[in-house]
Design a protein around this motif. Structure first.
Motif, short mmCIF file in Angstrom:
data_model
loop_
_atom_site.label_atom_id
_atom_site.label_comp_id
_atom_site.label_asym_id
_atom_site.label_seq_id
_atom_site.Cartn_x
_atom_site.Cartn_y
_atom_site.Cartn_z
N ASP A 61 -7.79 -1.43 -8.00
CA ASP A 61 -6.65 -2.20 -7.50
C ASP A 61 -5.71 -1.33 -6.67
OD1 ASP A 61 -7.62 -4.47 -8.74
OD2 ASP A 61 -6.24 -4.36 -10.44
N ALA A 113 -6.52 1.41 -4.96
CA ALA A 113 -7.18 1.73 -3.68
C ALA A 113 -7.08 0.57 -2.71
CB ALA A 113 -8.64 2.12 -3.93
N VAL A 114 -7.33 -0.64 -3.20
CA VAL A 114 -7.27 -1.83 -2.34
C VAL A 114 -5.85 -2.05 -1.84
CG1 VAL A 114 -7.50 -4.35 -2.31
CG2 VAL A 114 -9.30 -2.94 -3.33
N GLY A 168 -3.34 0.03 -1.70
CA GLY A 168 -2.92 1.12 -0.82
C GLY A 168 -3.52 1.03 0.57
N ALA A 169 -4.80 0.70 0.64
CA ALA A 169 -5.45 0.57 1.95
C ALA A 169 -4.82 -0.55 2.77
CB ALA A 169 -6.95 0.33 1.77
N ALA A 185 0.50 -2.76 -5.79
CA ALA A 185 0.63 -1.30 -5.70
C ALA A 185 1.65 -0.79 -6.71
CB ALA A 185 1.01 -0.89 -4.28
N CYS A 220 0.13 -0.95 -10.20
CA CYS A 220 -0.89 0.09 -10.36
C CYS A 220 -0.26 1.47 -10.52
CB CYS A 220 -1.84 0.10 -9.16
SG CYS A 220 -2.89 -1.35 -9.07
N GLY A 270 1.36 3.77 0.75
CA GLY A 270 0.13 3.01 0.53
C GLY A 270 -1.10 3.85 0.82
N LYS A 271 -1.06 4.56 1.93
CA LYS A 271 -2.19 5.45 2.27
C LYS A 271 -2.36 6.54 1.21
CE LYS A 271 -1.86 4.55 7.19
NZ LYS A 271 -1.39 5.02 8.49
N CYS A 316 -3.94 5.04 -1.90
CA CYS A 316 -5.37 4.82 -1.69
C CYS A 316 -6.15 6.14 -1.83
CB CYS A 316 -5.61 4.19 -0.32
SG CYS A 316 -7.35 3.85 0.01
N ALA A 369 -6.22 7.27 -5.45
CA ALA A 369 -7.16 6.49 -6.26
C ALA A 369 -8.60 6.95 -6.02
CB ALA A 369 -7.02 5.00 -5.95
N VAL A 370 -8.95 7.19 -4.77
CA VAL A 370 -10.31 7.63 -4.45
C VAL A 370 -10.58 9.03 -5.00
CG1 VAL A 370 -11.87 8.21 -2.56
CG2 VAL A 370 -10.52 6.11 -2.46
#
Length: 164
Positions: A41, A43-44, A46-47, A62, A65, A133-134, A137, A140-141
Motif C-alpha cells: 500500500d 509503494a502504491v 507513494g508512486a 500514504a 501506511c 511520496g517518492k 515508494c 517500501a521497495v
C-alpha cells in the motif's frame, strides 16, 4: 573460506544474552511477515503521489501506511543495530562484509525515513507530498528487499549460530 569462529568456541560470558537474542530474532522475523500489505500500500500510494500529489485518497493511504510502518521500522532497526549485529560480530558467525552491508542498508533506510519525518501526507503542500511520496515508494521497495534478504540470509545464519 571465512575465519569466523564457531559459536561454541567463544567464551560463555559472551553469550549471556543468547536467550534474549533467540527471542529477538524470532520477534523480528514475525514482524517482517506482517508488513506485507502496508508495504504494498505504501509503494502504491507513494508512486501515485509522486506524480499526482493532489490525490486525497492516496494521501490518506500514504499517511496510514507511514503511521503503521514508522514505529515498527524504527524499533526493528534499533533492535538489529544495537543488539543483534553487535552480538553476531562478537560471536564471529557473520563475515565482516555481511555485517557492513547490513549496516549500509540500515543507513539507507534511515536516510529515507529522515525525508519522511515531519511530513503530513494529508495536510502538506502538493510539492512536499510529491517528494515525500517518492521517498515512501522507494522506502517500501528497499524495505521489501531488505526483508527478503534478512529472511533468506541473516535470520538463518543467526539461527545456525544460536542453535549450533
Amino acid at each position: 573460506m571465512t575465519n569466523a569462529k564457531k559459536p561454541s568456541a567463544i567464551p560463555a560470558e559472551n553469550f549471556s544474552d543468547t536467550g534474549k537474542i533467540k527471542n529477538l530474532t524470532e520477534k523480528l522475523s514475525r514482524e517482517e511477515y506482517s508488513l506485507g500489505m502496508p508495504l504494498l500500500d505504501a509503494a502504491v500510494a507513494g508512486a501515485i503521489l509522486g506524480f499526482r500529489p493532489s490525490d486525497r485518497e492516496m494521501r490518506a493511504q500514504a499517511q496510514r501506511c507511514w503511521e503503521t510502518l514508522k514505529p515498527r521500522l524504527n524499533q526493528h532497526l534499533l533492535s538489529e543495530d544495537e543488539t543483534v549485529l553487535p552480538w553476531a560480530e562478537l560471536a564471529g558467525g557473520l563475515a565482516p562484509e555481511v555485517i557492513e552491508r547490513i549496516k549500509q542498508s540500515h543507513l539507507e533506510m534511515r536516510s529515507l525515513i529522515a525525508k519522511l519525518n515531519g511530513v503530513s501526507f494529508e495536510k502538506d503542500a502538493d510539492k512536499v507530498v510529491a517528494v515525500a511520496g517518492k521517498a515512501l515508494c522507494v522506502l517500501a521497495v528497499k524495505l521489501d528487499d531488505l526483508i527478503d534478504s534478512e529472511e533468506m540470509r541473516l535470520f538463518p545464519a543467526l539461527r545456525r549460530m544460536l542453535f549450533a
